[in-house]
Design a protein around this motif. Structure first.
Motif, PDB file in Angstrom:
ATOM      1  N   VAL A 152      -6.343  -2.957   8.473  1.00  0.00           N
ATOM      2  CA  VAL A 152      -6.130  -2.453   7.112  1.00  0.00           C
ATOM      3  C   VAL A 152      -6.960  -1.189   6.887  1.00  0.00           C
ATOM      4  O   VAL A 152      -6.498  -0.230   6.255  1.00  0.00           O
ATOM      5  CB  VAL A 152      -6.475  -3.526   6.070  1.00  0.00           C
ATOM      6  N   SER A 177     -12.076  -2.696   2.686  1.00  0.00           N
ATOM      7  CA  SER A 177     -11.630  -3.520   3.805  1.00  0.00           C
ATOM      8  C   SER A 177     -12.726  -3.682   4.851  1.00  0.00           C
ATOM      9  O   SER A 177     -13.041  -4.799   5.285  1.00  0.00           O
ATOM     10  CB  SER A 177     -10.382  -2.900   4.437  1.00  0.00           C
ATOM     11  N   ALA A 203      -7.126   5.547  -1.471  1.00  0.00           N
ATOM     12  CA  ALA A 203      -6.981   5.050  -0.102  1.00  0.00           C
ATOM     13  C   ALA A 203      -8.340   4.937   0.584  1.00  0.00           C
ATOM     14  O   ALA A 203      -8.615   3.957   1.291  1.00  0.00           O
ATOM     15  CB  ALA A 203      -6.062   5.972   0.687  1.00  0.00           C
ATOM     16  N   MET A 256      -5.401   2.418   5.666  1.00  0.00           N
ATOM     17  CA  MET A 256      -5.833   3.146   4.474  1.00  0.00           C
ATOM     18  C   MET A 256      -6.429   4.513   4.826  1.00  0.00           C
ATOM     19  O   MET A 256      -6.263   5.477   4.072  1.00  0.00           O
ATOM     20  CB  MET A 256      -6.842   2.309   3.681  1.00  0.00           C
ATOM     21  N   LEU A 259     -10.128   1.865  -0.712  1.00  0.00           N
ATOM     22  CA  LEU A 259      -9.588   0.640  -0.149  1.00  0.00           C
ATOM     23  C   LEU A 259      -9.972   0.473   1.321  1.00  0.00           C
ATOM     24  O   LEU A 259     -10.198  -0.650   1.791  1.00  0.00           O
ATOM     25  CB  LEU A 259      -8.063   0.625  -0.304  1.00  0.00           C
ATOM     26  N   VAL A 304       0.807  -1.224   0.000  1.00  0.00           N
ATOM     27  CA  VAL A 304       0.000   0.000   0.000  1.00  0.00           C
ATOM     28  C   VAL A 304       0.838   1.271   0.000  1.00  0.00           C
ATOM     29  O   VAL A 304       0.305   2.360  -0.172  1.00  0.00           O
ATOM     30  CB  VAL A 304      -0.967   0.031   1.208  1.00  0.00           C
ATOM     31  N   VAL A 327       0.339   3.834  -2.756  1.00  0.00           N
ATOM     32  CA  VAL A 327      -0.952   4.492  -2.972  1.00  0.00           C
ATOM     33  C   VAL A 327      -0.744   5.989  -2.813  1.00  0.00           C
ATOM     34  O   VAL A 327      -0.333   6.462  -1.755  1.00  0.00           O
ATOM     35  CB  VAL A 327      -2.005   3.989  -1.965  1.00  0.00           C
TER      36      VAL A 327
END
Length: 400
Positions: A231, A200, A193, A235, A196, A184, A187
C-alpha cells in the motif's frame, strides 16, 4: 552516456477513456529489481561467501541487511502496479478484476510451481521430506497449500522452496488489489497520497515495534509486512503521478539508504525501519532522470532485472551444492575463487533458462486470450482508462 528522458506520467484520466496512448517506460525500476534480487542472494549466502572469500568481510553488514530486499520488492510491486492499474481500475469491473488476477497468477504461478517440484524432487533424493529439525515443512498439506499459493497464510514455517513464502504474501496483496485501487483511485492530491503512504508504513512499523518476536518477525501476521509496504508503494506512486515528478529530488535517497545499511548494523539488524526510506527511494528514482536512472536503465541491468524473479526463485535450490563446494575449497584461495565464479555462473544460467523456458512462455500461454496489449517489462503501459492491461514484471523476495 545516453540521456534518459524524464519519465513524467500523463495526467490521470477517467475510467473508460478509450485513449491508446502509453505512459512512459520505467526501465530503471526494472534494473532496480536486479539490485534487490542480488541483495537477497547475498543475504542467504553470506556465510558461504565470507568463508570462501574472507576479503569480502567489509561487506558483511551490507549482506546481513539483504532481507530488506524483500521490503524493496514489496514496495516496488505496489508502485508499478499502481502506475499501470490504479486509475484504470478506479471504477469497479468484474471483467477488469478477473483479468487483473489472472495476469498476476500467470506472472508468478508457473515459476513457483516448477521450483516447487524441483525442490520436491531434490528433497526426495536426499531424504528431507517431512518436517526437518528446524521446522521446514515438506509435507502433503504444505504441498497442496503451495499449489494454491496460500502456504504462508496458514503457517509461518518455511515449506518446500523457502523463498516462495513471499509469493504467498504477494498473492494475498494481488487478490486485494482490485478493491484497493477502487478505494485509492480517486485520490487526486499528492499531499493526500503522501500522507496515506506515511500512514501505511507507520502502522506497519508500530505493529512490529509492539508485537514482534525477538527475531524481528510477527507470528501469524504476515499480512502486516506485505500490506504496509505494498500500500505504501501504491500511495507513493499516486503522489508522484498527482505531484508531477516533484519527488525526483529524492532519487539519491536509495543509494544513501544502502550506504547507511552497510555502515550501521543497528539500522537493519532484523528490523524494518529502513523500509519507508527504500519506498521513498523508489518514488525518487521513478521521478528522476539523473545518473542513477541512466545507470539502472542500461541494457545489461534491465536484462538482469527481467531475470530477477527467476533468480530469486532458484537461488536456494543450489544451496547444498554451494555448501559442499565450500567444504571442498575453503582454505584454498584458487579453489575458493573457482567455487565463487561457478556459483555466480550457475545462478546466471539457471535464472535465464527459467525466464526464457518457463516464465515468459507460460505467461504468454496463460494470457493468450487477453484482448489488451501487454505492457513492457520496464513498466510502460497504456494510460489509465485504456482497456485492461496485463502487467509489468515485478518481484518476490525473502524472509528475514
Amino acid at each position: 552516456m545516453t540521456t534518459t528522458t524524464l519519465p513524467r506520467p500523463l495526467p490521470p484520466r477517467a475510467p473508460g477513456d478509450p485513449s491508446s496512448a502509453r505512459r512512459p517506460a520505467l526501465p530503471a525500476l526494472t534494473g532496480l529489481r536486479a539490485v534487490a534480487a542480488v541483495w537477497v542472494v547475498l543475504f542467504h549466502y553470506r556465510d558461504d561467501l565470507l568463508a570462501l572469500q574472507p576479503a569480502l568481510a567489509p561487506l558483511d553488514t551490507f549482506m546481513r541487511g539483504g532481507y530488506l530486499g524483500v521490503d524493496l520488492f514489496f514496495a516496488l510491486s505496489g508502485f508499478i502496479l499502481a502506475y499501470t492499474y490504479a486509475d484504470a481500475m478506479a471504477a469497479f469491473s468484474w471483467r477488469g478484476s478477473r483479468d487483473f488476477v489472472r495476469n498476476r497468477f500467470a506472472r508468478v504461478w508457473p515459476v513457483h510451481v516448477v521450483t516447487l517440484h524441483v525442490d520436491l524432487a531434490l528433497a526426495a533424493l536426499v531424504g528431507t521430506l517431512g518436517v526437518t529439525e528446524g521446522g521446514h515443512r515438506r509435507t502433503a498439506d504444505a504441498y497442496v497449500a503451495n499449489l494454491g499459493m496460500v502456504h504462508h497464510w496458514v503457517s509461518d514455517r518455511p515449506s518446500f522452496n523457502a523463498p516462495a513464502w513471499s509469493i504467498s504474501a504477494e498473492w494475498f496483496a494481488y487478490l486485494l488489489a482490485p478493491l484497493l485501487f477502487l478505494l485509492v483511485g480517486r485520490v487526486r492530491r499528492a499531499g493526500t497520497a503522501l500522507f496515506l503512504a506515511g500512514l501505511s508504513y507507520g502502522a506497519m512499523l508500530l505493529v512490529f515495534a509492539t508485537m514482534a518476536l525477538p527475531n524481528g518477525n510477527l507470528e501469524g501476521m504476515f499480512y502486516v509486512r506485505i500490506l504496509g509496504e505494498f500500500v505504501g508503494g501504491v500511495m507513493l506512486c499516486l503522489a508522484w503521478v498527482r505531484g508531477r515528478a516533484r519527488l525526483g529530488r529524492l532519487a539519491l535517497v536509495l543509494p544513501l539508504a544502502l550506504v547507511v545499511v552497510a555502515l550501521v548494523p543497528a539500522v537493519a539488524h532484523g528490523r524494518y525501519w529502513m523500509a519507508p526510506v527504500l519506498g521513498l527511494g523508489i518514488a525518487g528514482l521513478a521521478a528522476s532522470s539523473g545518473w542513477l536512472v541512466q545507470l539502472l536503465s542500461r541494457p545489461a541491468l534491465v536484462a538482469a532485472g527481467e531475470a530477477s524473479f527467476a533468480l530469486y526463485m532458484v537461488h536456494l535450490l543450489i544451496e547444498p551444492a554451494v555448501h559442499a563446494g565450500r567444504v571442498w575449497a575453503e582454505g584454498n584461495a584458487r579453489l575458493s575463487a573457482l567455487v565463487v565464479v561457478a556459483f555466480v555462473a550457475v545462478l546466471a544460467v539457471l535464472s535465464w533458462l527459467v525466464l526464457t523456458t518457463v516464465e515468459r512462455p507460460a505467461r504468454r500461454w496463460l494470457t493468450r486470450r487477453s484482448r489488451s496489449r501487454r505492457p513492457d517489462e520496464d513498466g510502460s503501459a497504456p494510460v489509465p482508462g485504456a482497456a485492461v492491461q496485463p502487467v509489468v514484471g515485478d518481484h518476490r523476495l525473502v524472509r528475514a
